[in-house]
Design a protein around this motif. Structure first.
Motif, mmCIF file in Angstrom:
data_model
loop_
_atom_site.group_PDB
_atom_site.id
_atom_site.type_symbol
_atom_site.label_atom_id
_atom_site.label_comp_id
_atom_site.label_asym_id
_atom_site.label_seq_id
_atom_site.Cartn_x
_atom_site.Cartn_y
_atom_site.Cartn_z
ATOM 1 N N VAL A 50 55.236 19.213 -2.403
ATOM 2 C CA VAL A 50 56.585 19.302 -1.833
ATOM 3 C C VAL A 50 56.805 18.154 -0.845
ATOM 4 O O VAL A 50 57.859 17.508 -0.851
ATOM 5 C CB VAL A 50 56.810 20.678 -1.154
ATOM 6 C CG1 VAL A 50 58.029 20.665 -0.249
ATOM 7 C CG2 VAL A 50 56.937 21.768 -2.205
ATOM 8 N N LEU A 51 55.801 17.875 -0.026
ATOM 9 C CA LEU A 51 55.917 16.792 0.944
ATOM 10 C C LEU A 51 56.021 15.436 0.246
ATOM 11 O O LEU A 51 56.854 14.606 0.610
ATOM 12 C CB LEU A 51 54.713 16.815 1.893
ATOM 13 C CG LEU A 51 54.746 15.854 3.066
ATOM 14 C CD1 LEU A 51 56.016 16.008 3.895
ATOM 15 C CD2 LEU A 51 53.509 16.066 3.934
ATOM 16 N N GLU A 53 57.140 14.853 -2.806
ATOM 17 C CA GLU A 53 58.456 14.810 -3.461
ATOM 18 C C GLU A 53 59.567 14.574 -2.440
ATOM 19 O O GLU A 53 60.504 13.810 -2.691
ATOM 20 C CB GLU A 53 58.709 16.110 -4.228
ATOM 21 C CG GLU A 53 60.043 16.170 -4.930
ATOM 22 C CD GLU A 53 60.246 15.076 -5.963
ATOM 23 O OE1 GLU A 53 61.401 14.635 -6.138
ATOM 24 O OE2 GLU A 53 59.263 14.651 -6.584
ATOM 25 N N LEU A 54 59.477 15.217 -1.299
ATOM 26 C CA LEU A 54 60.470 15.051 -0.242
ATOM 27 C C LEU A 54 60.542 13.591 0.195
ATOM 28 O O LEU A 54 61.635 13.014 0.285
ATOM 29 C CB LEU A 54 60.107 15.931 0.956
ATOM 30 C CG LEU A 54 60.897 15.698 2.224
ATOM 31 C CD1 LEU A 54 62.131 16.571 2.208
ATOM 32 C CD2 LEU A 54 60.057 15.981 3.435
ATOM 33 N N GLN A 57 62.073 11.494 -2.594
ATOM 34 C CA GLN A 57 63.496 11.817 -2.748
ATOM 35 C C GLN A 57 64.339 11.095 -1.707
ATOM 36 O O GLN A 57 65.353 10.479 -2.035
ATOM 37 C CB GLN A 57 63.693 13.322 -2.630
ATOM 38 C CG GLN A 57 65.131 13.768 -2.637
ATOM 39 C CD GLN A 57 65.265 15.267 -2.338
ATOM 40 O OE1 GLN A 57 64.294 15.999 -2.350
ATOM 41 N NE2 GLN A 57 66.473 15.688 -2.048
ATOM 42 N N PHE A 58 63.920 11.155 -0.463
ATOM 43 C CA PHE A 58 64.721 10.553 0.602
ATOM 44 C C PHE A 58 64.603 9.037 0.637
ATOM 45 O O PHE A 58 65.556 8.349 0.981
ATOM 46 C CB PHE A 58 64.366 11.160 1.957
ATOM 47 C CG PHE A 58 64.852 12.572 2.118
ATOM 48 C CD1 PHE A 58 66.178 12.898 1.891
ATOM 49 C CD2 PHE A 58 63.989 13.582 2.495
ATOM 50 C CE1 PHE A 58 66.641 14.204 2.033
ATOM 51 C CE2 PHE A 58 64.438 14.892 2.642
ATOM 52 C CZ PHE A 58 65.764 15.200 2.412
ATOM 53 N N TYR A 111 66.850 15.887 6.217
ATOM 54 C CA TYR A 111 66.076 17.063 5.804
ATOM 55 C C TYR A 111 66.521 18.299 6.585
ATOM 56 O O TYR A 111 66.779 19.354 6.006
ATOM 57 C CB TYR A 111 64.585 16.816 6.010
ATOM 58 C CG TYR A 111 63.736 18.027 5.750
ATOM 59 C CD1 TYR A 111 63.394 18.376 4.446
ATOM 60 C CD2 TYR A 111 63.297 18.847 6.786
ATOM 61 C CE1 TYR A 111 62.615 19.511 4.190
ATOM 62 C CE2 TYR A 111 62.535 19.971 6.538
ATOM 63 C CZ TYR A 111 62.190 20.282 5.251
ATOM 64 O OH TYR A 111 61.445 21.410 4.998
ATOM 65 N N THR A 114 70.066 19.491 5.560
ATOM 66 C CA THR A 114 70.132 20.143 4.253
ATOM 67 C C THR A 114 69.444 21.498 4.261
ATOM 68 O O THR A 114 69.811 22.380 3.500
ATOM 69 C CB THR A 114 69.528 19.266 3.142
ATOM 70 O OG1 THR A 114 68.199 18.917 3.489
ATOM 71 C CG2 THR A 114 70.347 18.023 2.914
ATOM 72 N N ASN A 115 68.443 21.689 5.124
ATOM 73 C CA ASN A 115 67.759 22.972 5.180
ATOM 74 C C ASN A 115 68.480 23.987 6.068
ATOM 75 O O ASN A 115 68.219 25.174 5.973
ATOM 76 C CB ASN A 115 66.310 22.799 5.651
ATOM 77 C CG ASN A 115 65.434 22.312 4.527
ATOM 78 O OD1 ASN A 115 65.810 22.393 3.369
ATOM 79 N ND2 ASN A 115 64.276 21.818 4.865
#
Length: 117
Positions: A50-51, A53-54, A57-58, A111, A114-115
């Motif tokens: 997840v980290l 990919e995050l 992504q950004f 981040y 969006t969360n």
């Protein structure tokens, strides 16, 4: 996630990729023999993935970072030193560090926005 946590993940990115590979290899070796251990490994692996990919992504989202910021962060992800990046982009080391800090803040702010939403 704070900008400091983002910065640490970027600085430690090669290590994250190595951990990901090691955990994947452990899962393969377990091959169903220890479901509890497999569950724990899967949980750790998911957090790492997840980290990773995050960050990707950004970094690749052109609405978050400028092209220069993205290139500098990607160079750091690839393991280049601040000095090497500074020389390549014809910046001072402090200028490179400032760009990295700004990029990490943008990633963190995006981040967190969006969360929350």
């Amino acid at each position: 996630m704070t900008s400091e946590q983002i910065k640490e993940a970027i600085e430690d990115f090669q290590n994250l990729l190595s951990k990901q590979e090691k955990l994947q290899n452990r899962l393969i070796k377990l091959n169903g023999r220890d479901p509890e251990q497999e569950t724990l490994i899967l949980q750790r692996l998911e957090k790492i993935e997840v980290l990773i990919e995050l960050i990707y992504q950004f970094v690749y989202d052109d609405e978050i970072l400028t092209i220069r910021e993205s290139c500098i962060v990607l160079s750091r992800l690839d393991g280049y030193s601040i000095k090497e990046i500074s020389d390549f982009f014809d910046l001072t080391t402090q200028g490179t560090k400032n760009i990295l800090v700004r990029a990490c803040k943008k990633i963190s702010d995006t981040y967190n926005q969006t969360n929350i939403a």
